[in-house]
Design an enzyme around this catalytic site. Structure first.
Site, PDB file in Angstrom:
ATOM      1  N   HIS A 225       0.810  -1.213   0.000  1.00 18.60           N
ATOM      2  CA  HIS A 225       0.000   0.000   0.000  1.00 18.60           C
ATOM      3  C   HIS A 225       0.850   1.273   0.000  1.00 18.60           C
ATOM      4  O   HIS A 225       0.635   2.124  -0.850  1.00 18.60           O
ATOM      5  CB  HIS A 225      -1.078   0.025   1.087  1.00 18.60           C
ATOM      6  N   TYR A 229       1.387   4.985  -2.667  1.00 18.97           N
ATOM      7  CA  TYR A 229       1.603   6.410  -2.349  1.00 18.97           C
ATOM      8  C   TYR A 229       2.997   6.870  -2.724  1.00 18.97           C
ATOM      9  O   TYR A 229       3.208   8.053  -2.998  1.00 18.97           O
ATOM     10  CB  TYR A 229       1.303   6.686  -0.869  1.00 18.97           C
ATOM     11  N   HIS A 376      -9.537   0.112 -11.243  1.00 16.21           N
ATOM     12  CA  HIS A 376      -9.141   1.096 -10.216  1.00 16.21           C
ATOM     13  C   HIS A 376      -7.689   1.529 -10.398  1.00 16.21           C
ATOM     14  O   HIS A 376      -7.378   2.714 -10.440  1.00 16.21           O
ATOM     15  CB  HIS A 376      -9.352   0.490  -8.822  1.00 16.21           C
ATOM     16  N   PHE A 377      -6.796   0.557 -10.558  1.00 19.89           N
ATOM     17  CA  PHE A 377      -5.407   1.026 -10.589  1.00 19.89           C
ATOM     18  C   PHE A 377      -4.983   1.526 -11.965  1.00 19.89           C
ATOM     19  O   PHE A 377      -3.942   2.172 -12.091  1.00 19.89           O
ATOM     20  CB  PHE A 377      -4.425   0.033  -9.962  1.00 19.89           C
ATOM     21  N   HIS A 378      -5.825   1.290 -12.985  1.00 21.38           N
ATOM     22  CA  HIS A 378      -5.501   1.955 -14.250  1.00 21.38           C
ATOM     23  C   HIS A 378      -5.978   3.404 -14.246  1.00 21.38           C
ATOM     24  O   HIS A 378      -5.476   4.214 -15.025  1.00 21.38           O
ATOM     25  CB  HIS A 378      -6.059   1.180 -15.441  1.00 21.38           C
ATOM     26  N   ARG A 441     -10.231 -10.824 -12.216  1.00 19.79           N
ATOM     27  CA  ARG A 441      -8.983 -10.248 -12.698  1.00 19.79           C
ATOM     28  C   ARG A 441      -7.960 -11.365 -12.848  1.00 19.79           C
ATOM     29  O   ARG A 441      -8.231 -12.506 -12.471  1.00 19.79           O
ATOM     30  CB  ARG A 441      -8.478  -9.167 -11.739  1.00 19.79           C
ATOM     31  N   ARG A 442      -6.793 -11.074 -13.375  1.00 20.27           N
ATOM     32  CA  ARG A 442      -5.687 -12.024 -13.548  1.00 20.27           C
ATOM     33  C   ARG A 442      -6.169 -13.312 -14.208  1.00 20.27           C
ATOM     34  O   ARG A 442      -5.937 -14.400 -13.682  1.00 20.27           O
ATOM     35  CB  ARG A 442      -5.072 -12.424 -12.211  1.00 20.27           C
TER      36      ARG A 442
HETATM   37 FE1  HAS Z   1      -5.913   1.683  -4.458  1.00 23.41          FE
HETATM   38  C1  HAS Z   1      -6.096  -1.750  -4.794  1.00 23.41           C
HETATM   39  C2  HAS Z   1      -7.997   1.567  -1.761  1.00 23.41           C
HETATM   40  C3  HAS Z   1      -5.570   5.105  -4.017  1.00 23.41           C
HETATM   41  C4  HAS Z   1      -3.281   1.690  -6.662  1.00 23.41           C
HETATM   42  N1  HAS Z   1      -4.894   0.260  -5.541  1.00 23.41           N
HETATM   43  C5  HAS Z   1      -5.144  -1.099  -5.552  1.00 23.41           C
HETATM   44  C6  HAS Z   1      -4.217  -1.758  -6.430  1.00 23.41           C
HETATM   45  C7  HAS Z   1      -3.395  -0.786  -6.933  1.00 23.41           C
HETATM   46  C8  HAS Z   1      -3.838   0.478  -6.362  1.00 23.41           C
HETATM   47  C9  HAS Z   1      -2.205  -0.978  -7.868  1.00 23.41           C
HETATM   48  O1  HAS Z   1      -9.057  -0.567   0.151  1.00 23.41           O
HETATM   49  C10 HAS Z   1      -4.213  -3.252  -6.772  1.00 23.41           C
HETATM   50  C11 HAS Z   1      -3.135  -4.030  -6.094  1.00 23.41           C
HETATM   51  C12 HAS Z   1      -3.234  -5.475  -6.516  1.00 23.41           C
HETATM   52  O2  HAS Z   1      -2.631  -5.845  -7.532  1.00 23.41           O
HETATM   53  O3  HAS Z   1      -3.961  -6.244  -5.858  1.00 23.41           O
HETATM   54  N2  HAS Z   1      -6.695   3.088  -3.163  1.00 23.41           N
HETATM   55  C13 HAS Z   1      -7.523   2.825  -2.150  1.00 23.41           C
HETATM   56  C14 HAS Z   1      -7.867   4.063  -1.447  1.00 23.41           C
HETATM   57  C15 HAS Z   1      -7.186   5.066  -2.115  1.00 23.41           C
HETATM   58  C16 HAS Z   1      -6.435   4.431  -3.166  1.00 23.41           C
HETATM   59  C17 HAS Z   1      -8.757   4.219  -0.272  1.00 23.41           C
HETATM   60  N3  HAS Z   1      -4.691   3.117  -5.207  1.00 23.41           N
HETATM   61  C18 HAS Z   1      -4.699   4.456  -4.884  1.00 23.41           C
HETATM   62  C19 HAS Z   1      -3.655   5.135  -5.604  1.00 23.41           C
HETATM   63  C20 HAS Z   1      -3.005   4.168  -6.347  1.00 23.41           C
HETATM   64  C21 HAS Z   1      -3.665   2.915  -6.085  1.00 23.41           C
HETATM   65  C22 HAS Z   1      -3.365   6.613  -5.502  1.00 23.41           C
HETATM   66  C23 HAS Z   1      -1.848   4.271  -7.278  1.00 23.41           C
HETATM   67  C24 HAS Z   1      -1.198   5.337  -7.570  1.00 23.41           C
HETATM   68  N4  HAS Z   1      -6.888   0.209  -3.505  1.00 23.41           N
HETATM   69  C25 HAS Z   1      -7.647   0.361  -2.387  1.00 23.41           C
HETATM   70  C26 HAS Z   1      -8.069  -0.958  -1.903  1.00 23.41           C
HETATM   71  C27 HAS Z   1      -7.528  -1.902  -2.768  1.00 23.41           C
HETATM   72  C28 HAS Z   1      -6.791  -1.143  -3.752  1.00 23.41           C
HETATM   73  C29 HAS Z   1      -8.903  -1.276  -0.742  1.00 23.41           C
HETATM   74  C30 HAS Z   1      -7.665  -3.433  -2.679  1.00 23.41           C
HETATM   75  C31 HAS Z   1      -8.762  -3.921  -3.514  1.00 23.41           C
HETATM   76  C32 HAS Z   1      -8.837  -5.426  -3.494  1.00 23.41           C
HETATM   77  O4  HAS Z   1      -9.838  -5.956  -2.978  1.00 23.41           O
HETATM   78  O5  HAS Z   1      -7.912  -6.106  -3.977  1.00 23.41           O
HETATM   79  C33 HAS Z   1      -7.192   6.532  -1.711  1.00 23.41           C
HETATM   80  O6  HAS Z   1      -5.868   6.969  -1.512  1.00 23.41           O
HETATM   81  C34 HAS Z   1      -7.887   7.416  -2.685  1.00 23.41           C
HETATM   82  C35 HAS Z   1      -8.024   8.839  -2.145  1.00 23.41           C
HETATM   83  C36 HAS Z   1      -8.292   9.816  -3.258  1.00 23.41           C
HETATM   84  C37 HAS Z   1      -9.217  10.762  -3.265  1.00 23.41           C
HETATM   85  C38 HAS Z   1      -9.357  11.656  -4.484  1.00 23.41           C
HETATM   86  C39 HAS Z   1      -8.943  13.103  -4.234  1.00 23.41           C
HETATM   87  C40 HAS Z   1      -8.979  13.865  -5.518  1.00 23.41           C
HETATM   88  C41 HAS Z   1      -8.017  14.708  -5.958  1.00 23.41           C
HETATM   89  C42 HAS Z   1      -8.150  15.330  -7.322  1.00 23.41           C
HETATM   90  C43 HAS Z   1      -8.697  16.751  -7.278  1.00 23.41           C
HETATM   91  C44 HAS Z   1      -8.924  17.205  -8.670  1.00 23.41           C
HETATM   92  C45 HAS Z   1      -8.796  18.472  -9.110  1.00 23.41           C
HETATM   93  C46 HAS Z   1      -9.036  18.752 -10.541  1.00 23.41           C
HETATM   94  C47 HAS Z   1      -8.430  19.617  -8.233  1.00 23.41           C
HETATM   95  C48 HAS Z   1     -10.154  10.983  -2.135  1.00 23.41           C
HETATM   96  C49 HAS Z   1      -6.809  15.041  -5.154  1.00 23.41           C
HETATM   97  C50 HAS Z   1     -10.399  19.349 -10.769  1.00 23.41           C
HETATM   98  C51 HAS Z   1     -10.929  18.867 -12.047  1.00 23.41           C
HETATM   99  C52 HAS Z   1     -12.205  18.925 -12.471  1.00 23.41           C
HETATM  100  C53 HAS Z   1     -12.536  18.418 -13.855  1.00 23.41           C
HETATM  101  C54 HAS Z   1     -13.305  19.415 -11.677  1.00 23.41           C
HETATM  102 CU    CU Z   2      -3.920  -0.052  -0.792  1.00 20.67          CU
END
Ligand code: HAS
Ligand code: CU
Length: 554
Positions: A225, A229, A376-378, A441-442
């Site tokens: 995890h 980040y 999700h991760f793409h 998946r996989r």
């Molecule tokens: Fe994830 C699985 C939960 C973020 C990558 N994640 C994965 C895997 C990868 C991955 C590679 O809880 C698969 C691993 C595998 O092979 O099994 N992930 C989260 C959560 C977040 C999160 C809670 N993941 C990421 C990020 C990744 C990433 C970042 C890569 C860079 N993820 C999980 C969970 C799994 C998981 C479970 C396991 C699933 C399973 O069952 O296997 C959080 O960090 C997300 C928080 C993000 C936000 C968004 C904030 C928005 C922002 C943009 C603002 C936009 C602006 C532009 C200002 C709350 C900052 C404005 C534009 C307009 C057009 C209006």
């Molecule tokens: Cu994670």
């Protein structure tokens, strides 16, 4: 912030080191992207791989090259340049360490890649036991990690030197951010180093016969995890500290940016169980605790979203924008250095929402091990992070090679990002949808022997193939731009933009650089979240598993 403006150019010797990392990163992108194209074609059910190449072998190359090699090498290259630009040129010793780290990482990558090509390591990028790879694969991965520690040490050393020369001052924002990401990386990689050195390597060498699968997966996700980040924070460095300068504004709040990075250090690691929520053998109470901590680590991302909107709005208004969204018209949409990362940011809104779904204990049961997770991760890694990395490259590469981003390349870069957005909307959208219908998946299969259930997934798999093919065009475009900027663009000077805080902004509290304190809290949280469950897992361990090689050999 003064120190950050005294060195406006990366020293050519540091630039060379940084570029070395970027060459490997972009080579990995080209090869890994090609593998991705093959996968979506196979999954559409309309194409078979030639020459006895195995789907899972291709999938392993894809995940390792893009998830591990592209990211780690790009980040090391970018962070080297960022520290050199803001904390000053590296000492000869630090630069030498940087090169040693680079070669360790490159040799390790070559070793692991060779084993995958020889069909000795078809274990996917998570290399879960009991799938057993050749020992050289694990030794290669170890070298990549050790190399990253050596380079990380060089960056921390450069920060240390800056602090000695500037007592009592806050370090430059970008350097501070690199320090947080490096410290987080070192603490996190201890987990994967432990499983590789203590479990997988002795088992693969035949010194021990069996491996404890749950311990190895737990140590992997302790690392896995924070790994995501480690990919995200360099993108946030660009958003917080570089984008404001490109759009002609100021950093919304230097202190808020630092605080969000510190929160990532604290909460990134004690949350690995959210990848193991359906895993038997872990007490649900501890899973619940880590879910709560996962929701804590969402906060710094919400702070980032707030901060970015605030930066855009303030900048727009300072240029005369009125109304609720008038500021949007004042943003430099024609500038690839802004627009490309911006598309990545926009993608992070649905991507992050999907992450929150994954992390919700009950909802995880619906999506776990389905292709939703791949979707999700793409969006997170392969869109938000990667588009930001592309956006960084478009000024960083010419800055380091002494060239210019021409108007034509700038335009092509914007087209590239839109091609990416369209391709990913198809591919990731289809993955999310098929995952909700239960598609795993996989998996190399598409029709599952003509099952009616699987027939429902086929249209989505065709959409994935269309999206993946569009993305491959995106890869070709980005390679054209990268090669142009590295070798052919006209000579000149391209700025390394570094934003500044608003004049008169209160200085960030000194406690932000009290590393003993932050490391202490980090360690306490890790011990709290992991000690009892690990004791439990080890005390109630089954006899362990022999190694499995489920894949076809040459
Ligand atoms: Fe994830 C699985 C939960 C973020 C990558 N994640 C994965 C895997 C990868 C991955 C590679 O809880 C698969 C691993 C595998 O092979 O099994 N992930 C989260 C959560 C977040 C999160 C809670 N993941 C990421 C990020 C990744 C990433 C970042 C890569 C860079 N993820 C999980 C969970 C799994 C998981 C479970 C396991 C699933 C399973 O069952 O296997 C959080 O960090 C997300 C928080 C993000 C936000 C968004 C904030 C928005 C922002 C943009 C603002 C936009 C602006 C532009 C200002 C709350 C900052 C404005 C534009 C307009 C057009 C209006
Ligand atoms: Cu994670």
């Amino acid at each position: 912030m003064k120190a950050s403006t005294t060195h406006t150019k990366v020293d050519p010797r540091d630039a060379k080191l940084s570029m070395a990392y970027l060459y490997v990163a972009f080579t990995a992108l080209a090869l890994g992207g090609l593998m991705g194209l093959l996968q979506v074609l196979v999954r559409s059910g309309k194409y078979e791989l030639p020459f006895g190449i195995d789907y899972y072998q291709v999938l392993t190359v894809h995940g390792v090259l893009l998830g591990l090699v592209l990211t780690t090498f790009f980040i090391m290259g970018f962070q080297t340049a960022a520290v050199s630009r803001t904390a000053g040129t590296m000492s000869n010793g630090a630069r030498m360490a940087g090169w040693i780290g680079f070669w360790l990482m490159t040799i390790g990558t070559a070793m692991a890649a060779t084993m995958i090509l020889l069909k000795e390591a078809t274990v996917l990028f998570t290399f879960y036991a009991p799938l057993k790879a050749h020992p050289i694969f694990y030794i290669g991965l170890t070298l990549v990690i050790v190399g990253s520690w050596v380079t990380g040490g060089a960056l921390l050393g450069t920060y240390g030197k800056w602090r000695r020369q500037n007592p009592g001052k806050n370090s430059p924002l970008l350097t501070f951010m690199v320090v947080v990401n490096t410290v987080m990386w070192i603490v996190a990689t201890l987990g994967v180093a432990a499983t590789v050195l203590l479990q997988l390597l002795p088992w693969s060498l035949g010194i021990v016969d069996r491996v404890d699968v749950l311990v190895s997966r737990t140590l992997f996700w302790y690392f896995g995890h924070p790994l995501v980040y480690f990919w995200l924070l360099p993108a946030y460095m660009c958003w917080y500290a570089i984008i404001p300068k490109i759009i002609g504004g100021k950093i919304f709040s230097d202190s808020l940016a630092r605080l969000s990075f510190l929160l990532f250090l604290l909460f990134s690691i004690p949350v690995g169980f959210h990848h193991q929520l359906v895993e038997p053998g872990i007490d649900p109470a501890w899973k619940f605790l880590q879910v709560v901590l996962t929701f804590m680590v969402i906060i710094p991302s919400l702070m980032t979203a707030f901060s970015m909107f605030a930066t855009f709005e303030k900048t727009g208004r300072s240029k005369g924008a009125t109304g609720l969204f008038g500021w949007a018209k004042k943003l430099p949409w024609g500038d690839a250095r802004f627009t490309v990362p911006f598309i990545g940011m926009a993608a992070f809104i649905p991507a992050g929402a999907g992450g929150i779904v994954n992390a919700s204990h009950q909802l995880n049961q619906v999506v776990h091990n389905t292709i939703w997770v791949t979707g999700h991760f793409h969006l997170t890694l392969a869109t938000t992070v990667v588009l930001t990395f592309f956006g960084i490259s478009y000024w960083l590469v010419p800055h380091l090679t002494g060239r210019k981003l021409t108007k034509a390349m700038n335009k092509l870069a914007i087209i590239q990002a839109w091609v990416w957005a369209v391709g990913m909307t198809f591919m990731s959208g289809a993955m999310h949808a098929a995952g909700l219908l239960g598609a795993p998946r996989r998996s190399a299969f598409s029709e599952y022997g003509g099952s009616a259930q699987a027939a429902e997934w086929i249209p989505y798999q065709v959409a994935q193939a269309i999206g993946g093919s569009i993305l491959f065009i995106g890869i070709i475009l980005v390679m054209v731009i990268f090669i142009n900027l590295a070798f052919f663009a006209p000579k000149g000077e391209e700025e390394f933009p570094v934003g500044e805080a608003e004049a008169g902004e209160e200085k960030a509290p000194a406690v932000f650089e009290n590393w003993k304190l932050w490391l202490g809290i980090t360690a306490a949280l890790i011990l709290f979240a992991y000690t009892i469950p690990l004791i439990d897992i080890i005390q109630n361990a089954p006899i362990g598993s022999k190694g499995w090689q489920t894949w076809s050999k040459w």
